[in-house]
Design a protein around this motif. Sequence first.
Motif, mmCIF file in Angstrom:
data_model
loop_
_atom_site.group_PDB
_atom_site.id
_atom_site.type_symbol
_atom_site.label_atom_id
_atom_site.label_comp_id
_atom_site.label_asym_id
_atom_site.label_seq_id
_atom_site.Cartn_x
_atom_site.Cartn_y
_atom_site.Cartn_z
ATOM 1 N N LEU A 8 37.831 16.749 119.344
ATOM 2 C CA LEU A 8 36.389 16.956 119.521
ATOM 3 C C LEU A 8 35.730 17.301 118.188
ATOM 4 C CD1 LEU A 8 33.849 17.179 121.255
ATOM 5 C CD2 LEU A 8 34.500 19.544 121.760
ATOM 6 N N GLU A 9 36.394 18.142 117.406
ATOM 7 C CA GLU A 9 35.882 18.537 116.096
ATOM 8 C C GLU A 9 35.710 17.312 115.189
ATOM 9 O OE1 GLU A 9 37.989 21.358 113.104
ATOM 10 O OE2 GLU A 9 37.666 22.480 114.969
ATOM 11 N N THR A 10 36.726 16.471 115.149
ATOM 12 C CA THR A 10 36.688 15.263 114.331
ATOM 13 C C THR A 10 35.620 14.299 114.834
ATOM 14 O OG1 THR A 10 39.046 15.507 113.865
ATOM 15 C CG2 THR A 10 38.086 13.348 113.455
ATOM 16 N N LEU A 11 35.558 14.114 116.134
ATOM 17 C CA LEU A 11 34.571 13.220 116.737
ATOM 18 C C LEU A 11 33.149 13.717 116.445
ATOM 19 C CD1 LEU A 11 33.834 10.832 118.556
ATOM 20 C CD2 LEU A 11 34.167 12.335 120.520
ATOM 21 N N THR A 12 32.937 15.023 116.567
ATOM 22 C CA THR A 12 31.627 15.608 116.287
ATOM 23 C C THR A 12 31.226 15.336 114.842
ATOM 24 O OG1 THR A 12 31.962 17.333 117.943
ATOM 25 C CG2 THR A 12 30.310 17.778 116.251
ATOM 26 N N LEU A 28 30.763 17.915 125.536
ATOM 27 C CA LEU A 28 31.722 17.069 126.257
ATOM 28 C C LEU A 28 31.038 16.226 127.325
ATOM 29 C CD1 LEU A 28 34.845 19.378 126.595
ATOM 30 C CD2 LEU A 28 34.646 17.299 125.240
ATOM 31 N N ASN A 29 29.976 16.761 127.921
ATOM 32 C CA ASN A 29 29.301 16.033 128.995
ATOM 33 C C ASN A 29 28.235 15.059 128.506
ATOM 34 O OD1 ASN A 29 30.789 17.509 130.857
ATOM 35 N ND2 ASN A 29 29.287 19.157 130.870
ATOM 36 N N ALA A 30 27.958 15.067 127.208
ATOM 37 C CA ALA A 30 26.885 14.218 126.676
ATOM 38 C C ALA A 30 27.236 12.740 126.823
ATOM 39 C CB ALA A 30 26.625 14.552 125.211
ATOM 40 N N THR A 62 40.152 -0.014 126.441
ATOM 41 C CA THR A 62 40.211 1.440 126.520
ATOM 42 C C THR A 62 38.811 2.029 126.422
ATOM 43 O OG1 THR A 62 42.319 1.353 125.349
ATOM 44 C CG2 THR A 62 41.280 3.506 125.497
ATOM 45 N N PHE A 63 37.993 1.409 125.585
ATOM 46 C CA PHE A 63 36.677 1.974 125.334
ATOM 47 C C PHE A 63 35.581 1.431 126.232
ATOM 48 C CE2 PHE A 63 38.210 4.636 122.186
ATOM 49 C CZ PHE A 63 37.183 5.462 121.779
ATOM 50 N N LYS A 64 35.894 0.425 127.020
ATOM 51 C CA LYS A 64 34.884 -0.120 127.935
ATOM 52 C C LYS A 64 34.479 0.900 128.991
ATOM 53 C CE LYS A 64 35.056 -5.056 127.621
ATOM 54 N NZ LYS A 64 36.154 -5.932 127.400
ATOM 55 N N ASP A 70 33.464 13.435 126.351
ATOM 56 C CA ASP A 70 34.747 13.821 126.943
ATOM 57 C C ASP A 70 35.649 12.596 127.161
ATOM 58 O OD1 ASP A 70 36.509 15.853 128.087
ATOM 59 O OD2 ASP A 70 36.126 14.846 129.991
ATOM 60 N N ASP A 71 35.061 11.475 127.565
ATOM 61 C CA ASP A 71 35.836 10.237 127.746
ATOM 62 C C ASP A 71 36.485 9.806 126.428
ATOM 63 O OD1 ASP A 71 35.020 10.125 130.401
ATOM 64 O OD2 ASP A 71 33.457 8.639 130.023
ATOM 65 N N VAL A 72 35.740 9.925 125.334
ATOM 66 C CA VAL A 72 36.268 9.548 124.017
ATOM 67 C C VAL A 72 37.421 10.470 123.642
ATOM 68 C CG1 VAL A 72 35.780 9.258 121.552
ATOM 69 C CG2 VAL A 72 34.039 8.645 123.236
ATOM 70 N N VAL A 73 37.215 11.771 123.834
ATOM 71 C CA VAL A 73 38.262 12.760 123.507
ATOM 72 C C VAL A 73 39.521 12.441 124.320
ATOM 73 C CG1 VAL A 73 38.921 15.200 123.628
ATOM 74 C CG2 VAL A 73 36.644 14.554 122.797
ATOM 75 N N SER A 74 39.371 12.169 125.606
ATOM 76 C CA SER A 74 40.527 11.853 126.469
ATOM 77 C C SER A 74 41.235 10.587 126.010
ATOM 78 C CB SER A 74 40.086 11.708 127.919
ATOM 79 O OG SER A 74 39.575 12.932 128.392
#
Length: 83
Positions: A8-12, A28-30, A62-64, A70-74
């Motif tokens: 999450l930190e990296t993604l942010t 996460l819910n955004a 995977t990304f569709k 949160d989906d990206v983190v998972s």
Amino acid sequence: MKNREQILETLTKILVEEFEIDEGDISLNASLYDELDLDSIDAVDLVIKLQQITGKKIHPETFKAVRTVDDVVSAIEALVTAE
């Protein structure tokens, strides 16, 4: 990048630096598309950045299904723990 918090930190960081998204808007819910205003080209750019960071091939399928932060983190968590 091993745990959800680090992912999450990296993604942010990527969303703030590369896509000029206000860090306060990222949760996460955004929704990537509705709340963070990413479009399909941004999504491709995001996948490329994540591939560079993880060193893993990310399959477009995977990304569709990805809709929220949160989906990206998972998805990334599943990728990096699948070693």
